[in-house]
Scaffold this motif. Structure first.
Motif, PDB file in Angstrom:
ATOM      1  N   UNK A 186       0.920  -1.635   0.105  1.00 32.93           N
ATOM      2  CA  UNK A 186      -0.196  -0.010   0.029  1.00 32.93           C
ATOM      3  C   UNK A 186       0.669   1.158  -0.377  1.00 32.93           C
ATOM      4  N   UNK A 187       2.245   1.170   0.049  1.00 33.84           N
ATOM      5  CA  UNK A 187       3.344   2.395   0.173  1.00 33.84           C
ATOM      6  C   UNK A 187       3.499   2.142  -1.046  1.00 33.84           C
ATOM      7  N   UNK A 188       4.065   3.309  -1.722  1.00 36.89           N
ATOM      8  CA  UNK A 188       4.235   3.719  -2.950  1.00 36.89           C
ATOM      9  C   UNK A 188       6.422   3.250  -3.040  1.00 36.89           C
ATOM     10  N   UNK A 189       7.170   3.916  -2.238  1.00 35.73           N
ATOM     11  CA  UNK A 189       7.966   3.619  -2.118  1.00 35.73           C
ATOM     12  C   UNK A 189       9.124   2.805  -2.146  1.00 35.73           C
ATOM     13  N   UNK A 190       7.831   1.524  -1.520  1.00 37.67           N
ATOM     14  CA  UNK A 190       8.255   0.023  -1.195  1.00 37.67           C
ATOM     15  C   UNK A 190       7.111  -0.958  -2.244  1.00 37.67           C
ATOM     16  N   UNK A 223      -6.581   5.540  -0.711  1.00 39.09           N
ATOM     17  CA  UNK A 223      -8.179   5.743  -0.268  1.00 39.09           C
ATOM     18  C   UNK A 223      -9.022   4.968  -1.101  1.00 39.09           C
ATOM     19  N   UNK A 224     -10.669   4.838  -0.114  1.00 45.02           N
ATOM     20  CA  UNK A 224     -11.235   4.715  -1.594  1.00 45.02           C
ATOM     21  C   UNK A 224     -11.736   5.807  -3.081  1.00 45.02           C
ATOM     22  N   UNK A 225     -11.484   4.567  -3.257  1.00 46.52           N
ATOM     23  CA  UNK A 225     -11.980   6.197  -4.836  1.00 46.52           C
ATOM     24  C   UNK A 225     -10.812   6.483  -5.263  1.00 46.52           C
ATOM     25  N   UNK A 272      -3.569   2.069 -14.530  1.00 49.75           N
ATOM     26  CA  UNK A 272      -4.248   2.700 -13.625  1.00 49.75           C
ATOM     27  C   UNK A 272      -5.081   2.130 -12.382  1.00 49.75           C
ATOM     28  N   UNK A 273      -5.104   1.873 -11.608  1.00 46.09           N
ATOM     29  CA  UNK A 273      -5.888   1.345 -10.197  1.00 46.09           C
ATOM     30  C   UNK A 273      -6.936   2.311 -10.240  1.00 46.09           C
ATOM     31  N   UNK A 274      -7.745   1.925  -9.998  1.00 51.07           N
ATOM     32  CA  UNK A 274      -9.141   2.555  -8.663  1.00 51.07           C
ATOM     33  C   UNK A 274      -9.621   2.190  -7.640  1.00 51.07           C
ATOM     34  N   UNK A 275      -8.813   2.732  -6.851  1.00 46.70           N
ATOM     35  CA  UNK A 275      -8.853   1.837  -5.033  1.00 46.70           C
ATOM     36  C   UNK A 275     -10.681   1.362  -4.551  1.00 46.70           C
ATOM     37  N   UNK A 309     -12.919  -0.953  -2.085  1.00 50.01           N
ATOM     38  CA  UNK A 309     -13.304  -1.301  -0.524  1.00 50.01           C
ATOM     39  C   UNK A 309     -11.772  -0.956   0.299  1.00 50.01           C
ATOM     40  N   UNK A 310     -11.602  -0.725   1.293  1.00 52.12           N
ATOM     41  CA  UNK A 310     -10.473  -0.244   2.027  1.00 52.12           C
ATOM     42  C   UNK A 310     -10.744  -0.994   3.148  1.00 52.12           C
ATOM     43  N   UNK A 311     -10.136  -2.016   3.866  1.00 52.98           N
ATOM     44  CA  UNK A 311     -10.151  -2.631   5.558  1.00 52.98           C
ATOM     45  C   UNK A 311      -8.889  -3.077   6.579  1.00 52.98           C
ATOM     46  N   UNK A 312      -8.867  -1.532   6.407  1.00 48.47           N
ATOM     47  CA  UNK A 312      -7.444  -1.724   7.043  1.00 48.47           C
ATOM     48  C   UNK A 312      -6.144  -2.473   7.582  1.00 48.47           C
ATOM     49  N   UNK A 313      -5.610  -3.190   6.686  1.00 48.07           N
ATOM     50  CA  UNK A 313      -4.748  -4.194   7.694  1.00 48.07           C
ATOM     51  C   UNK A 313      -5.829  -5.725   7.043  1.00 48.07           C
ATOM     52  N   UNK A 314      -6.568  -5.576   6.826  1.00 44.86           N
ATOM     53  CA  UNK A 314      -7.654  -7.166   6.319  1.00 44.86           C
ATOM     54  C   UNK A 314      -7.516  -7.181   4.911  1.00 44.86           C
ATOM     55  N   UNK A 315      -7.504  -6.347   4.311  1.00 42.55           N
ATOM     56  CA  UNK A 315      -7.564  -6.319   2.668  1.00 42.55           C
ATOM     57  C   UNK A 315      -8.856  -4.700   1.931  1.00 42.55           C
ATOM     58  N   UNK A 316      -8.540  -4.912   0.550  1.00 41.36           N
ATOM     59  CA  UNK A 316      -8.467  -3.537  -0.181  1.00 41.36           C
ATOM     60  C   UNK A 316      -8.462  -4.036  -1.494  1.00 41.36           C
ATOM     61  N   UNK A 317      -9.647  -3.758  -2.449  1.00 40.87           N
ATOM     62  CA  UNK A 317      -9.874  -4.122  -3.723  1.00 40.87           C
ATOM     63  C   UNK A 317      -9.736  -2.595  -4.616  1.00 40.87           C
ATOM     64  N   UNK A 318      -8.935  -3.407  -5.702  1.00 36.71           N
ATOM     65  CA  UNK A 318      -8.883  -2.112  -6.869  1.00 36.71           C
ATOM     66  C   UNK A 318      -9.491  -2.655  -8.231  1.00 36.71           C
ATOM     67  N   UNK A 319     -10.079  -1.962  -9.703  1.00 34.20           N
ATOM     68  CA  UNK A 319      -9.529  -2.190 -10.266  1.00 34.20           C
ATOM     69  C   UNK A 319      -8.446  -1.665 -12.202  1.00 34.20           C
ATOM     70  N   UNK A 320      -8.068  -2.230 -12.714  1.00 31.55           N
ATOM     71  CA  UNK A 320      -7.228  -2.159 -12.995  1.00 31.55           C
ATOM     72  C   UNK A 320      -7.030  -1.952 -14.270  1.00 31.55           C
ATOM     73  N   UNK A 321      -6.562  -1.203 -15.063  1.00 33.61           N
ATOM     74  CA  UNK A 321      -7.107  -0.699 -16.623  1.00 33.61           C
ATOM     75  C   UNK A 321      -6.156  -0.246 -17.291  1.00 33.61           C
TER      76      UNK A 321
END
Length: 164
Positions: free
Chosen positions: A34-38, A58-60, A78-81, A83-95
């Motif tokens: 979740x962190x760009x530099x990593x 962030x969501x959206x 380009x991915x759009x985030x 749902x984000x559940x801190x430390x558990x899950x997140x979703x995104x769509x990539x084109x």
């Protein structure tokens, strides 16, 4: 903990499931996703490298990045985030896009759900990708997704062994 990348195809449901364990606590693995530099240190399979141009986790929010090859040529995404559940899950769509972030419709959209779970000795990460069409899933596999993602997981394994 699952120590090798496992990729399961479910063609009728237009879904790929990728599972991999990492010898690090959830907090450390979460940061790596979740962190760009990593992210830029492991996301692309070698000899490619990832270059984040924008990350608003962030969501959206957007993640815009390039997969840059050894010749310096980039493939843009380009991915759009969602749902984000801190430390558990997140979703995104990539084109896939061009360098100006205009969608390249010759490539399919990939919908990711990334889930993190504590396991003995570390963290298991389950990545579920869904597609609009079975042909889209097949195309991504033909482009080498499973091999590339497995290589990226190896990069992450190495990185997590260091201090992140």
């Amino acid at each position: 903990m699952i120590t090798q990348t496992e990729v399961t195809k479910d063609l009728p449901n237009k879904k790929l499931t990728v599972v991999r364990g990492f010898a690090a606590p959830i907090e450390k693995v979460w940061r790596a996703w979740t962190e760009a530099d990593i992210l830029d240190k492991w996301w692309a399979p070698r000899p490619y490298r990832a270059e984040t141009r924008e990350l608003n986790f962030t969501e959206g929010g957007l993640w815009r990045y390039a997969m840059v090859g050894p010749e310096g040529v980039g493939n843009y995404c380009e991915g759009t985030f969602g749902s984000i559940k801190q430390g558990r899950s997140f979703s995104y769509s990539v084109k896939f896009t061009d360098a100006d972030w205009n969608e390249d419709t010759s490539f399919p959209v990939m919908n990711f759900l990334i889930e993190f779970e504590s396991a003995e000795g570390g963290t298991n990460v389950t990545t579920t990708l869904t597609f609009d069409e079975e042909a889209d899933l097949q195309r991504i596999l033909e482009l080498g997704f499973a091999e590339g993602f497995t290589m990226a997981h190896g990069n992450l394994d190495e990185l997590l062994a260091e201090v992140v």
